[in-house]
Design a protein around this motif. Structure first.
Motif, mmCIF file in Angstrom:
data_model
loop_
_atom_site.group_PDB
_atom_site.id
_atom_site.type_symbol
_atom_site.label_atom_id
_atom_site.label_comp_id
_atom_site.label_asym_id
_atom_site.label_seq_id
_atom_site.Cartn_x
_atom_site.Cartn_y
_atom_site.Cartn_z
ATOM 1 N N ILE A 267 0.896 -1.124 -0.235
ATOM 2 C CA ILE A 267 -0.049 0.148 -0.181
ATOM 3 C C ILE A 267 0.815 1.045 0.277
ATOM 4 C CG2 ILE A 267 -1.916 1.382 1.323
ATOM 5 C CD1 ILE A 267 -2.387 -1.303 2.409
ATOM 6 N N ARG A 268 1.042 1.721 -0.864
ATOM 7 C CA ARG A 268 2.044 3.305 -1.115
ATOM 8 C C ARG A 268 1.680 4.403 -0.945
ATOM 9 N NH1 ARG A 268 5.878 3.111 -6.666
ATOM 10 N NH2 ARG A 268 6.444 0.934 -5.856
ATOM 11 N N LEU A 269 1.537 4.261 0.507
ATOM 12 C CA LEU A 269 0.563 5.514 1.377
ATOM 13 C C LEU A 269 1.330 7.253 1.076
ATOM 14 C CD1 LEU A 269 0.470 4.350 4.767
ATOM 15 C CD2 LEU A 269 -1.155 4.521 2.743
ATOM 16 N N PHE B 137 3.149 12.456 -0.871
ATOM 17 C CA PHE B 137 3.551 13.198 -1.239
ATOM 18 C C PHE B 137 3.466 14.108 -2.909
ATOM 19 C CE2 PHE B 137 6.849 9.737 0.465
ATOM 20 C CZ PHE B 137 6.285 9.823 1.527
ATOM 21 N N ASN B 138 2.120 13.942 -2.871
ATOM 22 C CA ASN B 138 1.657 14.531 -4.219
ATOM 23 C C ASN B 138 0.738 15.280 -3.810
ATOM 24 O OD1 ASN B 138 3.023 13.691 -6.422
ATOM 25 N ND2 ASN B 138 2.330 11.387 -5.752
ATOM 26 N N SER B 139 -0.454 14.632 -2.914
ATOM 27 C CA SER B 139 -2.048 15.434 -2.272
ATOM 28 C C SER B 139 -1.910 15.604 -0.620
ATOM 29 C CB SER B 139 -2.463 14.648 -2.696
ATOM 30 O OG SER B 139 -3.142 13.381 -1.905
ATOM 31 N N LYS B 140 -0.465 15.304 -0.499
ATOM 32 C CA LYS B 140 -0.968 15.698 1.087
ATOM 33 C C LYS B 140 -1.658 14.584 1.987
ATOM 34 C CE LYS B 140 2.743 18.440 -0.297
ATOM 35 N NZ LYS B 140 4.004 18.428 0.337
ATOM 36 N N ASN B 141 -2.581 14.128 1.647
ATOM 37 C CA ASN B 141 -3.371 13.369 2.410
ATOM 38 C C ASN B 141 -3.381 11.714 2.053
ATOM 39 O OD1 ASN B 141 -5.463 15.420 3.890
ATOM 40 N ND2 ASN B 141 -5.166 16.655 2.004
ATOM 41 N N ILE B 142 -3.808 11.167 2.823
ATOM 42 C CA ILE B 142 -3.934 10.406 2.804
ATOM 43 C C ILE B 142 -5.549 10.027 1.702
ATOM 44 C CG2 ILE B 142 -4.528 7.400 3.878
ATOM 45 C CD1 ILE B 142 -1.636 8.812 3.959
ATOM 46 N N SER B 143 -5.604 8.576 1.077
ATOM 47 C CA SER B 143 -6.916 8.626 -0.257
ATOM 48 C C SER B 143 -7.283 8.362 1.038
ATOM 49 C CB SER B 143 -6.356 8.712 -1.577
ATOM 50 O OG SER B 143 -6.038 6.511 -1.154
ATOM 51 N N GLU B 144 -8.845 8.403 0.012
ATOM 52 C CA GLU B 144 -9.655 6.996 1.588
ATOM 53 C C GLU B 144 -9.667 5.315 0.542
ATOM 54 O OE1 GLU B 144 -13.537 6.081 3.016
ATOM 55 O OE2 GLU B 144 -12.212 8.464 2.724
ATOM 56 N N GLY C 253 -3.651 12.503 8.360
ATOM 57 C CA GLY C 253 -2.503 11.519 8.756
ATOM 58 C C GLY C 253 -3.469 11.342 10.891
ATOM 59 N N LYS C 254 -3.787 11.618 11.478
ATOM 60 C CA LYS C 254 -4.329 11.861 12.595
ATOM 61 C C LYS C 254 -6.266 11.281 12.436
ATOM 62 C CE LYS C 254 -5.064 14.112 17.394
ATOM 63 N NZ LYS C 254 -6.109 14.226 17.036
ATOM 64 N N ALA C 255 -6.787 12.265 11.425
ATOM 65 C CA ALA C 255 -8.502 11.288 11.453
ATOM 66 C C ALA C 255 -8.244 9.628 11.202
ATOM 67 C CB ALA C 255 -9.033 12.587 10.641
ATOM 68 N N VAL C 256 -7.186 9.777 10.082
ATOM 69 C CA VAL C 256 -6.512 7.562 9.432
ATOM 70 C C VAL C 256 -6.031 7.022 10.689
ATOM 71 C CG1 VAL C 256 -5.511 6.649 8.130
ATOM 72 C CG2 VAL C 256 -6.609 9.005 7.247
ATOM 73 N N THR C 257 -5.475 7.911 11.898
ATOM 74 C CA THR C 257 -5.073 6.315 12.718
ATOM 75 C C THR C 257 -6.081 6.171 13.516
ATOM 76 O OG1 THR C 257 -4.656 8.680 13.893
ATOM 77 C CG2 THR C 257 -2.843 7.326 12.065
ATOM 78 N N THR D 45 5.545 5.338 9.950
ATOM 79 C CA THR D 45 6.622 7.177 9.517
ATOM 80 C C THR D 45 6.253 8.273 8.682
ATOM 81 O OG1 THR D 45 7.603 5.257 7.794
ATOM 82 C CG2 THR D 45 8.546 4.820 10.350
ATOM 83 N N SER D 46 7.223 8.528 7.465
ATOM 84 C CA SER D 46 7.098 10.004 7.085
ATOM 85 C C SER D 46 5.364 9.708 6.140
ATOM 86 C CB SER D 46 8.215 10.214 6.131
ATOM 87 O OG SER D 46 8.275 9.107 5.002
ATOM 88 N N ALA D 47 5.469 9.214 5.374
ATOM 89 C CA ALA D 47 3.830 9.411 4.357
ATOM 90 C C ALA D 47 2.520 9.875 5.656
ATOM 91 C CB ALA D 47 3.628 7.794 4.300
ATOM 92 N N MET D 48 2.144 8.894 7.293
ATOM 93 C CA MET D 48 1.430 9.267 7.646
ATOM 94 C C MET D 48 1.957 9.855 7.832
ATOM 95 S SD MET D 48 -1.140 6.647 7.253
ATOM 96 C CE MET D 48 -1.907 7.210 9.084
#
Length: 297
Positions: free
Chosen positions: A44-46, A51-58, A97-101, A88-91
């Motif tokens: 899963i390439r977070l 590094f592109n959109s500054k957010n973890i996608s849905e 990131g906080k909302a995802v965790t 690490t860095s992506a999260m």
């Protein structure tokens, strides 16, 4: 004899890993031994999100939730007594990131600790390097991840300096940024911290250097030379992405990132004056297990 089952979840920028380890304690007072019982890697390439959109996608978030559910079942089957999950860095760079965790914890009960670069380096460094390190020698420990590179310099058995740089394999695939300033910072930092070291040796960790070592056909414990690393870098660059998959047997999510990873290791060797690199096949997951066992995290 006592056998304890521990597990580590490493949520990186290129992949997520579950390591289940046996910690064997002898009755005669010997140091405990750590052996891998199972290792599962999910690509899963977070970092491609962050590094592109500054957010973890849905989509990535939902895949992470499914991975954590699967990891929980696997740990239950293996009889794991204790585990720790670190991101690490992506999260840590993702705005959500906080909302995802928090959502992952709510849905899977897996608590994820988002760690900074220095803590990441310290955890990795806590792994057993006694088979390689000599107290009268100098070493540069380089861990290349998807989003960051952690470098630790130590001499005479002591840490001299360490630093985390915002450069990694997935991040380098983003052509929007040349990373010229980061490359210059690494060069200046390495040259400044290694100029008085005599014949330093690199120690490399990360999935890509492990794969490069495997391709070399060398026996465990043997180093790779600077000449070999240069030749391998040019060889990999000369191949197409498809050829690296079909001819070298690389996974699709490894076939692209292996080139920027090799460039980072090569640059570190060049700027530090190191002629050899040892590959002990250790990583963050190994460090999490050891740090957890010794009560450091």
């Amino acid at each position: 004899m006592k056998i304890e089952k521990l597990a580590a979840i490493d949520i990186g920028s290129n992949a997520i890993r579950l390591l289940v380890a046996n910690v064997i304690t002898e009755r005669d007072g010997k140091e405990p031994s750590f052996t891998k019982s199972a290792l599962v890697r999910v690509p899963i390439r977070l970092g491609a999100d962050t590094f592109n959109s500054k957010n973890i996608s849905e989509e990535s978030k939902n895949r992470m939730i499914k991975a954590m559910e699967a990891f929980k079942l696997l740990m239950e089957v293996h009889g794991v007594q204790k585990y720790k999950a670190c991101a690490t860095s992506a999260m840590r760079e993702a705005k959500n990131g906080k909302a995802v965790t928090e959502e992952i914890f709510e849905k899977t009960n897996v608590k994820i600790d988002v760690i900074d670069g220095k803590k990441e380096a310290a955890i990795i460094f806590s792994t057993d390097l006694s088979t390689i390190i000599r107290n009268d020698k100098s070493y540069i420990y380089v861990d290349v991840g998807g989003g960051s590179t952690e470098i630790t310099i130590f001499s005479n058995g002591k840490i001299v300096n360490s630093k985390s740089f915002k450069i990694g394999t997935v991040r380098l695939l983003n052509k929007k940024n040349s990373f010229k300033d980061v490359w210059e910072n690494i060069e200046i930092w390495l040259k400044g911290n290694t100029q008085f070291l005599k014949k330093p040796t690199l120690i490399g960790s990360g999935g890509n250097i492990n794969k490069i070592f495997k391709l070399s056909g060398k026996m465990m414990g043997e180093p790779l030379s600077l000449i070999y690393m240069k030749a391998q870098y040019n060889f990999l660059k000369s191949m197409t992405y498809d050829d690296r998959i079909s001819e070298l047997g690389l996974n699709p999510d490894r076939a692209d990132v292996i080139i920027p990873a090799t460039k980072i290791y090569l640059s570190a060797m060049k700027w530090s004056g190191a002629k050899k690199i040892y590959v002990p096949k250790i990583g963050l997951a190994d460090g999490i297990v050891k740090s957890m066992y010794y009560g450091k995290i």
